[in-house]
Motif scaffolding. Structure first.
Motif, PDB file in Angstrom:
ATOM      1  N   TRP A 329      25.225   0.339   7.423  1.00  0.00           N
ATOM      2  CA  TRP A 329      24.403   0.606   6.235  1.00  0.00           C
ATOM      3  C   TRP A 329      23.418  -0.509   5.893  1.00  0.00           C
ATOM      4  CZ3 TRP A 329      24.427  -2.090   1.618  1.00  0.00           C
ATOM      5  CH2 TRP A 329      25.484  -2.972   1.411  1.00  0.00           C
ATOM      6  N   PRO A 330      23.747  -1.811   6.109  1.00  0.00           N
ATOM      7  CA  PRO A 330      22.711  -2.818   5.862  1.00  0.00           C
ATOM      8  C   PRO A 330      21.518  -2.676   6.811  1.00  0.00           C
ATOM      9  CG  PRO A 330      24.893  -3.825   5.882  1.00  0.00           C
ATOM     10  CD  PRO A 330      25.047  -2.447   6.409  1.00  0.00           C
ATOM     11  N   ALA A 331      21.801  -2.327   8.069  1.00  0.00           N
ATOM     12  CA  ALA A 331      20.709  -2.136   9.022  1.00  0.00           C
ATOM     13  C   ALA A 331      19.844  -0.943   8.635  1.00  0.00           C
ATOM     14  CB  ALA A 331      21.276  -1.954  10.435  1.00  0.00           C
ATOM     15  N   LEU A 332      20.468   0.112   8.096  1.00  0.00           N
ATOM     16  CA  LEU A 332      19.705   1.288   7.654  1.00  0.00           C
ATOM     17  C   LEU A 332      18.797   0.934   6.477  1.00  0.00           C
ATOM     18  CD1 LEU A 332      22.430   4.075   7.884  1.00  0.00           C
ATOM     19  CD2 LEU A 332      20.467   3.720   9.401  1.00  0.00           C
ATOM     20  N   LEU A 333      19.318   0.153   5.530  1.00  0.00           N
ATOM     21  CA  LEU A 333      18.492  -0.277   4.399  1.00  0.00           C
ATOM     22  C   LEU A 333      17.316  -1.131   4.869  1.00  0.00           C
ATOM     23  CD1 LEU A 333      21.022  -1.232   1.548  1.00  0.00           C
ATOM     24  CD2 LEU A 333      19.578   0.795   1.720  1.00  0.00           C
ATOM     25  N   ALA A 334      17.605  -2.070   5.768  1.00  0.00           N
ATOM     26  CA  ALA A 334      16.541  -2.942   6.279  1.00  0.00           C
ATOM     27  C   ALA A 334      15.519  -2.142   7.072  1.00  0.00           C
ATOM     28  CB  ALA A 334      17.149  -4.044   7.140  1.00  0.00           C
ATOM     29  N   GLY A 335      15.986  -1.152   7.823  1.00  0.00           N
ATOM     30  CA  GLY A 335      15.062  -0.297   8.565  1.00  0.00           C
ATOM     31  C   GLY A 335      14.181   0.519   7.638  1.00  0.00           C
ATOM     32  N   LEU A 336      14.779   1.011   6.544  1.00  0.00           N
ATOM     33  CA  LEU A 336      14.005   1.755   5.558  1.00  0.00           C
ATOM     34  C   LEU A 336      12.926   0.874   4.935  1.00  0.00           C
ATOM     35  CD1 LEU A 336      13.510   4.274   3.855  1.00  0.00           C
ATOM     36  CD2 LEU A 336      15.328   3.502   2.302  1.00  0.00           C
ATOM     37  N   ALA A 337      13.278  -0.376   4.627  1.00  0.00           N
ATOM     38  CA  ALA A 337      12.291  -1.313   4.066  1.00  0.00           C
ATOM     39  C   ALA A 337      11.128  -1.506   5.020  1.00  0.00           C
ATOM     40  CB  ALA A 337      12.963  -2.654   3.766  1.00  0.00           C
ATOM     41  N   LEU A 338      11.427  -1.676   6.303  1.00  0.00           N
ATOM     42  CA  LEU A 338      10.376  -1.881   7.295  1.00  0.00           C
ATOM     43  C   LEU A 338       9.502  -0.640   7.430  1.00  0.00           C
ATOM     44  CD1 LEU A 338       9.644  -4.324   9.011  1.00  0.00           C
ATOM     45  CD2 LEU A 338      11.030  -3.369  10.868  1.00  0.00           C
ATOM     46  N   CYS A 339      10.119   0.533   7.371  1.00  0.00           N
ATOM     47  CA  CYS A 339       9.343   1.780   7.453  1.00  0.00           C
ATOM     48  C   CYS A 339       8.428   1.951   6.244  1.00  0.00           C
ATOM     49  CB  CYS A 339      10.293   2.971   7.576  1.00  0.00           C
ATOM     50  SG  CYS A 339      11.126   3.096   9.166  1.00  0.00           S
ATOM     51  N   LEU A 340       8.946   1.670   5.047  1.00  0.00           N
ATOM     52  CA  LEU A 340       8.130   1.796   3.837  1.00  0.00           C
ATOM     53  C   LEU A 340       6.964   0.822   3.857  1.00  0.00           C
ATOM     54  CD1 LEU A 340      10.872   2.217   1.071  1.00  0.00           C
ATOM     55  CD2 LEU A 340       9.274   3.949   1.909  1.00  0.00           C
ATOM     56  N   LEU A 341       7.225  -0.403   4.309  1.00  0.00           N
ATOM     57  CA  LEU A 341       6.155  -1.386   4.394  1.00  0.00           C
ATOM     58  C   LEU A 341       5.087  -0.941   5.386  1.00  0.00           C
ATOM     59  CD1 LEU A 341       4.929  -4.141   3.736  1.00  0.00           C
ATOM     60  CD2 LEU A 341       6.447  -5.147   5.454  1.00  0.00           C
ATOM     61  N   GLY A 342       5.515  -0.492   6.553  1.00  0.00           N
ATOM     62  CA  GLY A 342       4.551  -0.014   7.544  1.00  0.00           C
ATOM     63  C   GLY A 342       3.750   1.169   7.042  1.00  0.00           C
ATOM     64  N   ALA A 343       4.415   2.112   6.374  1.00  0.00           N
ATOM     65  CA  ALA A 343       3.716   3.281   5.835  1.00  0.00           C
ATOM     66  C   ALA A 343       2.695   2.874   4.778  1.00  0.00           C
ATOM     67  CB  ALA A 343       4.731   4.260   5.245  1.00  0.00           C
ATOM     68  N   ALA A 344       3.068   1.911   3.924  1.00  0.00           N
ATOM     69  CA  ALA A 344       2.144   1.450   2.884  1.00  0.00           C
ATOM     70  C   ALA A 344       0.903   0.818   3.494  1.00  0.00           C
ATOM     71  CB  ALA A 344       2.857   0.451   1.966  1.00  0.00           C
ATOM     72  N   VAL A 345       1.089  -0.015   4.498  1.00  0.00           N
ATOM     73  CA  VAL A 345      -0.053  -0.690   5.135  1.00  0.00           C
ATOM     74  C   VAL A 345      -0.958   0.325   5.825  1.00  0.00           C
ATOM     75  CG1 VAL A 345      -0.701  -2.277   6.983  1.00  0.00           C
ATOM     76  CG2 VAL A 345       1.119  -2.900   5.389  1.00  0.00           C
ATOM     77  N   LEU A 346      -0.373   1.257   6.579  1.00  0.00           N
ATOM     78  CA  LEU A 346      -1.180   2.249   7.292  1.00  0.00           C
ATOM     79  C   LEU A 346      -1.936   3.156   6.323  1.00  0.00           C
ATOM     80  CD1 LEU A 346       1.272   3.259  10.159  1.00  0.00           C
ATOM     81  CD2 LEU A 346      -0.869   1.984  10.380  1.00  0.00           C
ATOM     82  N   LEU A 347      -1.272   3.580   5.259  1.00  0.00           N
ATOM     83  CA  LEU A 347      -1.925   4.457   4.288  1.00  0.00           C
ATOM     84  C   LEU A 347      -3.038   3.717   3.558  1.00  0.00           C
ATOM     85  CD1 LEU A 347      -2.020   7.195   2.918  1.00  0.00           C
ATOM     86  CD2 LEU A 347      -0.238   6.420   1.339  1.00  0.00           C
ATOM     87  N   ALA A 348      -2.796   2.462   3.188  1.00  0.00           N
ATOM     88  CA  ALA A 348      -3.830   1.676   2.512  1.00  0.00           C
ATOM     89  C   ALA A 348      -5.027   1.461   3.418  1.00  0.00           C
ATOM     90  CB  ALA A 348      -3.254   0.331   2.065  1.00  0.00           C
ATOM     91  N   TRP A 349      -4.770   1.189   4.684  1.00  0.00           N
ATOM     92  CA  TRP A 349      -5.896   1.015   5.624  1.00  0.00           C
ATOM     93  C   TRP A 349      -6.694   2.313   5.752  1.00  0.00           C
ATOM     94  CZ3 TRP A 349      -6.607   3.739  10.226  1.00  0.00           C
ATOM     95  CH2 TRP A 349      -7.743   3.351  10.955  1.00  0.00           C
ATOM     96  N   ALA A 350      -6.001   3.433   5.933  1.00  0.00           N
ATOM     97  CA  ALA A 350      -6.683   4.706   6.142  1.00  0.00           C
ATOM     98  C   ALA A 350      -7.517   5.108   4.927  1.00  0.00           C
ATOM     99  CB  ALA A 350      -5.661   5.796   6.461  1.00  0.00           C
ATOM    100  N   ARG A 351      -7.010   4.815   3.731  1.00  0.00           N
ATOM    101  CA  ARG A 351      -7.700   5.270   2.520  1.00  0.00           C
ATOM    102  C   ARG A 351      -8.725   4.265   2.004  1.00  0.00           C
ATOM    103  NH1 ARG A 351     -10.286   6.365  -1.063  1.00  0.00           N
ATOM    104  NH2 ARG A 351      -9.842   7.591  -2.960  1.00  0.00           N
ATOM    105  N   PHE A 352      -8.471   2.963   2.185  1.00  0.00           N
ATOM    106  CA  PHE A 352      -9.305   1.975   1.516  1.00  0.00           C
ATOM    107  C   PHE A 352     -10.009   0.984   2.453  1.00  0.00           C
ATOM    108  CE2 PHE A 352      -6.134   3.263  -1.622  1.00  0.00           C
ATOM    109  CZ  PHE A 352      -6.928   3.530  -2.727  1.00  0.00           C
ATOM    110  N   ALA A 353      -9.698   0.975   3.734  1.00  0.00           N
ATOM    111  CA  ALA A 353     -10.289  -0.055   4.600  1.00  0.00           C
ATOM    112  C   ALA A 353     -10.773   0.466   5.942  1.00  0.00           C
ATOM    113  CB  ALA A 353      -9.263  -1.177   4.837  1.00  0.00           C
TER     114      ALA A 353
END
Length: 395
Positions: A329-353
């Motif tokens: 479960w700690p690895a799943l939480l950490a993986g979720l954090a990494l996925c959310l961060l990656g999704a945020a960066v990709l979405l911000a780039w696509a929409r604003f940069a």
């Protein structure tokens, strides 16, 4: 033993998951259509624009020209030539600005220059004071929008303050410009969609005169703007984001200038997180000050490069622990954090940069983050505490 290890790893995962989740929420909110309301005539105030300047001879004339074009009769343009050793004061006077000179080698920092300028204006105060840094360009109607927003809401107003990469800039500077756009455009836009305030950003800040009398500007804090915005929020005067007003500047092209600028900003931000973050969160909850809570939560998001490094490191450690000890479960939480961060960066780039930065530059971002490890180690081992002006390209 395994239970204690599991709790520690889970806590580490949670510490990167929470800011990643908030960041992702801000990006998603920023992508929503803007709220529209009834239009109205902008209320015109008596305005003073205060420009703190230290050895800005190469830029001051251009900055003042972009401001003066938006002023009317009765408005004031004041330059505080702070500990200058060049022609900044003379050039500002020749450009038509009112100039006061300050020499104090003991009390150094932008906050002291602002306080000096405000005290000079006390004899005939304006209704609204706008602060513009001496290396900025002011977009069309920015002064009008900032003054009207601050006056109509009786709260500080913050312009959209962007720093652009110089022509032919390398990958590092382009990634830094994207990170700045995330911090100063995407995140405050998302919070504004949720009805929450923004942080003050240092340039393009507007205050009613009555509000200014409630705070102490004379400080050498590394991120005096961040501190000031939180002080206003605690007073029930949380800053409003005003994206119609656009202020632009440019990253230094010299490595020395970039390094000093980055060190001051990030050490100052991290210092604020540790010194003020938990206290502000508790204070906001106890007093039910939801604007302050929004700003405190936003403050707790580390710089993008640091959040990336922490997320990768926590995920790798938890993945290893999962393989060795069977703790999933700690690895799943950490993986979720990494996925959310990656999704945020990709979405911000696509929409604003997307229009200003090719995707290939974004691929360099992990290497950019890795190159900042010495900066963050320096915060732990030898934190910068004194305000130091960023070196410009020509001095």
């Amino acid at each position: 033993m395994s239970t204690l290890l599991s709790l520690l790893l889970g806590l580490a995962a949670l510490l990167v998951l929470l800011p990643a989740a908030v960041l992702c929420a801000q990006v998603v909110l920023a992508c929503l259509p803007p709220k529209t309301g009834p239009g109205g005539r902008l209320q015109r105030a008596r305005i003073a624009v205060l420009v703190p300047a230290q050895n800005e001879a190469s830029l001051i004339v251009s900055t003042l020209a972009s401001i003066a074009a938006q002023l009317r009769d009765g408005d004031r343009l004041l330059v505080v030539a702070d500990n200058c050793t060049d022609q900044t004061a003379a050039l500002a006077r020749s450009a038509g600005a009112e100039v006061v000179e300050r020499q104090d080698q003991q009390r150094r920092g932008k906050g002291y220059a602002l306080d000096f300028g405000v005290r000079h204006l006390q004899q005939s105060p304006p209704e609204v004071l706008i602060i513009i840094d001496a290396d900025c360009q002011v977009g069309a109607a920015a002064v009008e929008h900032l003054a009207a927003t601050a006056l109509a809401n009786a709260r500080p107003a913050q312009a959209l303050y962007l720093m652009n990469a110089p022509a032919a800039a390398g990958l590092k500077v382009q990634v830094a410009a994207f990170a700045w756009r995330m911090k100063n455009l995407v995140r405050p836009t998302g919070w504004a969609r949720a009805g929450l305030p923004c942080q003050l950003m240092g340039a393009g800040m507007a205050f009613t005169w009555d509000d200014l009398t409630r705070v102490d500007l004379a400080t050498a804090h590394l991120v005096e703007d961040l501190k000031l915005g939180l002080e206003f929020a605690a007073l029930g005067k949380a800053p409003l984001f005003c994206p119609q007003a656009v202020i632009t500047s440019q990253f230094p092209s010299s490595q020395e200038g970039l390094n000093s600028q980055r060190k001051r900003w990030e050490h100052g931000h991290l210092g604020m997180v540790l010194a003020e973050g938990p206290r502000l969160l508790g204070r906001a909850v106890l007093r039910r000050n939801w604007p302050l809570l929004g700003m405190a939560v936003d403050l707790m998001i580390p710089p993008l490069a640091l959040l990336t490094l922490l997320s990768v490191a926590v995920f790798a450690i938890n993945l290893l622990a999962g393989a060795v000890f069977g703790l999933l479960w700690p690895a799943l939480l950490a993986g979720l954090a990494l996925c959310l961060l990656g999704a945020a960066v990709l979405l911000a780039w696509a929409r604003f940069a997307r229009a200003s930065m090719p995707f290939s530059v974004l691929l360099y971002a992990p290497f950019y983050a890795a190159r900042k490890i010495p900066l963050y180690l320096g915060f732990l081992l030898k934190r910068q505490v004194d305000w130091v002006r960023s070196k410009r390209d020509d001095n």
